[in-house]
Write a protein that holds these residues in place. Structure first.
Motif, mmCIF file in Angstrom:
data_model
loop_
_atom_site.group_PDB
_atom_site.id
_atom_site.type_symbol
_atom_site.label_atom_id
_atom_site.label_comp_id
_atom_site.label_asym_id
_atom_site.label_seq_id
_atom_site.Cartn_x
_atom_site.Cartn_y
_atom_site.Cartn_z
ATOM 1 N N ALA A 25 0.854 -1.375 0.023
ATOM 2 C CA ALA A 25 -0.132 0.005 0.022
ATOM 3 C C ALA A 25 0.977 1.356 -0.272
ATOM 4 O O ALA A 25 1.964 1.221 0.661
ATOM 5 N N PRO A 26 0.472 2.379 -0.567
ATOM 6 C CA PRO A 26 -0.841 2.508 -1.454
ATOM 7 C C PRO A 26 -1.005 1.833 -2.802
ATOM 8 O O PRO A 26 -1.883 2.264 -3.288
ATOM 9 N N PRO A 110 -8.237 2.010 -11.813
ATOM 10 C CA PRO A 110 -9.351 2.970 -11.486
ATOM 11 C C PRO A 110 -9.032 4.351 -11.675
ATOM 12 O O PRO A 110 -9.937 5.193 -11.852
ATOM 13 N N ASN A 111 -7.702 4.831 -11.752
ATOM 14 C CA ASN A 111 -7.336 6.306 -11.931
ATOM 15 C C ASN A 111 -7.758 6.527 -13.486
ATOM 16 O O ASN A 111 -7.334 6.097 -14.457
ATOM 17 N N PRO A 112 -8.717 7.637 -13.600
ATOM 18 C CA PRO A 112 -9.152 7.990 -14.921
ATOM 19 C C PRO A 112 -8.198 8.217 -15.881
ATOM 20 O O PRO A 112 -8.193 8.276 -17.010
ATOM 21 N N GLN A 113 -7.051 8.905 -15.272
ATOM 22 C CA GLN A 113 -6.105 9.410 -16.238
ATOM 23 C C GLN A 113 -4.857 8.363 -16.620
ATOM 24 O O GLN A 113 -4.252 8.535 -17.596
ATOM 25 N N ARG A 144 -9.301 -2.059 -0.825
ATOM 26 C CA ARG A 144 -8.984 -0.719 -0.334
ATOM 27 C C ARG A 144 -8.505 -0.007 -1.319
ATOM 28 O O ARG A 144 -9.019 1.198 -1.319
ATOM 29 N N PHE A 145 -7.815 -0.504 -2.214
ATOM 30 C CA PHE A 145 -7.417 0.559 -3.366
ATOM 31 C C PHE A 145 -8.312 0.939 -4.131
ATOM 32 O O PHE A 145 -8.401 2.165 -4.391
ATOM 33 N N PHE A 146 -9.373 0.083 -4.804
ATOM 34 C CA PHE A 146 -10.638 0.577 -5.384
ATOM 35 C C PHE A 146 -11.307 1.637 -4.677
ATOM 36 O O PHE A 146 -11.670 2.581 -5.219
ATOM 37 N N TYR A 155 -10.870 2.321 2.832
ATOM 38 C CA TYR A 155 -11.887 1.296 3.053
ATOM 39 C C TYR A 155 -11.831 1.188 4.632
ATOM 40 O O TYR A 155 -10.982 1.173 5.304
ATOM 41 N N ILE A 156 -13.261 1.101 5.055
ATOM 42 C CA ILE A 156 -13.435 1.182 6.623
ATOM 43 C C ILE A 156 -13.960 -0.048 7.134
ATOM 44 O O ILE A 156 -14.954 -0.518 6.575
#
Ligand SMILES: NC(=O)c1ccc[n+]([C@@H]2O[C@H](COP(=O)([O-])OP(=O)(O)OC[C@H]3O[C@@H](n4cnc5c(N)ncnc54)[C@H](OP(=O)(O)O)[C@@H]3O)[C@@H](O)[C@H]2O)c1
Length: 345
Positions: A25-26, A110-113, A144-146, A155-156
């Motif tokens: 992580a991250p 998941p990062n749009p860039q 957690r990442f997503f 993520y909780i």
């Protein structure tokens, strides 16, 4: 290659990826398998934040005989290969340079860039790309990442231990012991896979928790407490300097104190702080009031509850949380450990 073989190789990627839990992580958990119809040629995973990516480790692990079959092989990887220079050169370039002809991917980035760029780069170079294999299992692995990238918050996991009759604590000045040595070690294992842990003011002042992971290996997690008026005494374990710690209060802004606007939305500010610090997962450890404030807003993703063997008759009642999808129920030393995911709204 049959669909069953493809699913097997992708699930092997998940297994490998999980070996990086608590260390990457991250970054996301990523595993890679290079295989032909006849079996696996090599495999790798992302072992350490800042270290080589899974695809590179799998390529480096090829024997000369395996490398000679690369043109007939398929590379399986659970996250889209990167296309940009980060701490390491782009994996998509390396796959192309090695002469890989087929790639199967589970989730896109998941990062749009970044999303889709690695796949496009591969396709532009003539590599046959299949995407979307076992996406929900891949999402679960990297939840957690997503969550961090999609919802812009960690993520909780809500976590507590309750007595056999449903109390977090008795009405005594001293905290009671609910966990056994074994279940404590399991709690430390959970802590070792998450990045931060939070307690409320009364827990901070009454229990003086250390929030360590002594009983399990792994990186120390970031300790957090809500302490509006800065009442934590200097002798508090959380102020021992042993691991990253932040105390949220309304007065001071000198480390480890972080000033928040307590007339505003404290949870929102706290989650924004964690987002800004690239913390992708949070355990809310209690007490009851702190847990309740997350529950009423639906701000949680998973719940883990330990039920001990002793009753205490009265005290701080354990929170009431709508049951979700049970993931695991286990019993250790007579203690019941239940974990579940939040029910989908
Ligand atoms: N068995 C377990 O797993 C477990 C775990 C943890 C604690 N405990 C026990 O639980 C008991 C304490 O629980 P508790 O419910 O009395 O207290 P708590 O949850 O530890 O602390 C509650 C206080 O924290 C502050 N706070 C929490 N969330 C806040 C928010 N979103 N915004 C602003 N302030 C916030 C508030 O302080 P202000 O008063 O300043 O508003 C609130 O009154 C202790 O006896 C402890 O031993 C048991």
């Amino acid at each position: 290659m049959t669909p069953e073989q493809k699913a097997t190789y992708m699930r092997r990627c998940f297994q490998l990826a999980r070996l990086g839990e608590g260390r990457v992580a991250p970054n996301p958990l990523v595993g890679c398998v290079i295989a032909t119809d006849d079996g696996i040629l090599s495999e790798g995973y992302h072992r350490q934040f800042g270290g080589a990516h899974a695809e590179v480790n799998a390529l480096n692990a090829l024997t000369p005989a395996g490398r000679s079959q690369l043109g007939d092989a398929t590379v399986f990887v659970n996250l889209e290969p990167c296309s940009h220079y980060g701490k390491t050169p782009p994996c998509a370039d390396r796959l192309i340079a090695e002469g890989v002809r087929r790639v199967v991917v589970c989730n896109t980035d998941p990062n749009p860039q970044v999303s889709g760029r690695g796949l496009r780069k591969l396709r532009d170079a003539g590599v046959q790309v299949e995407e979307g294999l076992l996406t929900s299992e891949g999402w679960e692995l990297n939840r957690r990442f997503f969550t961090y990238h999609e919802l812009k918050r960690p993520y909780i996991t809500l976590k507590w231990a309750e007595t056999a009759d449903g109390y977090l604590d008795a009405d005594d000045p001293k905290p009671i012991r609910i966990s056994s040595d074994l279940t404590k070690a399991l709690v430390h294992k959970l802590r070792a896979t998450e990045q931060a842990i939070l307690v409320g003011t009364r827990t901070l002042l009454k229990d003086n928790p250390s929030l360590h992971t002594r009983r399990y290996y792994g990186a120390p997690l970031t300790r957090l407490a809500i302490d509006r008026n800065g009442r934590a005494p200097l002798s508090s374990h959380l102020l021992d300097g042993s691991q990253p710690t932040f105390l949220f209060n309304s007065r001071r802004d000198d480390a480890p104190w972080v000033r928040l606007d307590f007339d505003g939305d404290v949870i929102q500010q706290l989650l924004q702080f964690l987002y800004d610090h690239r913390i992708q997962s949070l355990i809310v450890e209690g007490g009851a009031e702190t847990l309740r404030r997350f529950i009423v807003r639906g701000l949680y993703d998973a719940v883990q509850v330990e039920t001990g063997v002793y009753a205490c008759g009265k005290g701080t009642q354990a929170p009431d949380v709508p049951l979700g999808t049970a993931l695991r129920t286990a019993c250790y030393d007579g203690h019941r450990m239940v974990s579940f995911r939040k029910m989908k709204q």
